[in-house]
Design an enzyme around this catalytic site. Sequence first.
Site, PDB file in Angstrom:
ATOM      1  CG  ASP A 138       6.803  -3.030  -2.379  1.00 39.45           C
ATOM      2  OD1 ASP A 138       6.378  -2.240  -1.511  1.00 39.45           O
ATOM      3  OD2 ASP A 138       6.131  -3.350  -3.377  1.00 39.45           O
ATOM      4  CG  ASP A 151       2.419  -2.577   0.966  1.00 34.97           C
ATOM      5  OD1 ASP A 151       1.787  -1.590   0.543  1.00 34.97           O
ATOM      6  OD2 ASP A 151       3.386  -3.083   0.359  1.00 34.97           O
TER       7      ASP A 151
END
Length: 178
Positions: A138, A151
Amino acid sequence: MQAARGTSLSSLSTPGSTSGSAVGLFTIVAVVALAVDQVTKVLAVRFLEGEPSVELIPGLLQLTFLRNAGAALGTGSSMTIVLTVLAIAVTIGVLRVATRLRDRGWAVGLGLLLSGAAGNLADRLFREPAPLRGRVVDFIDYGPFVGNVADIALTLAAGIIIWRTFRGVGVDGSREKS
């Protein structure tokens, strides 16, 4: 002019009305979004890991590297294997549904869903610490959470799927009678 007696010419020429065009769109969306996800993760590992956050839009958006064992907001970090199995199931389910695609909206939504699930699944399968237990890369920091392109694809997919469902459009292009 009608193609066959009782067949509307407009139903044959409507974009997205054939299986091939919807499945092709699904494939393109899935492949492009997955490629963007994987390339940005490689770049994040290369240029952001171990570095301080990079502020892009003050107070709103920055690049912050982290490896996430869990789901959204780091929840379920002790359930990495369950999340991996869930991602495998979603991937298989989307591929099965895709064979019935005849609607362009659903094609885009399911293509994004597949790319998001597959993008994070790839991390869980191939990244440290071990297969099925890999941590997702991330790096897009929105303030309350840090995510990645997969995402974003999953979020967009959810919106499109909800929209098509509320409009009463099936994956095969059929419409519910009101």
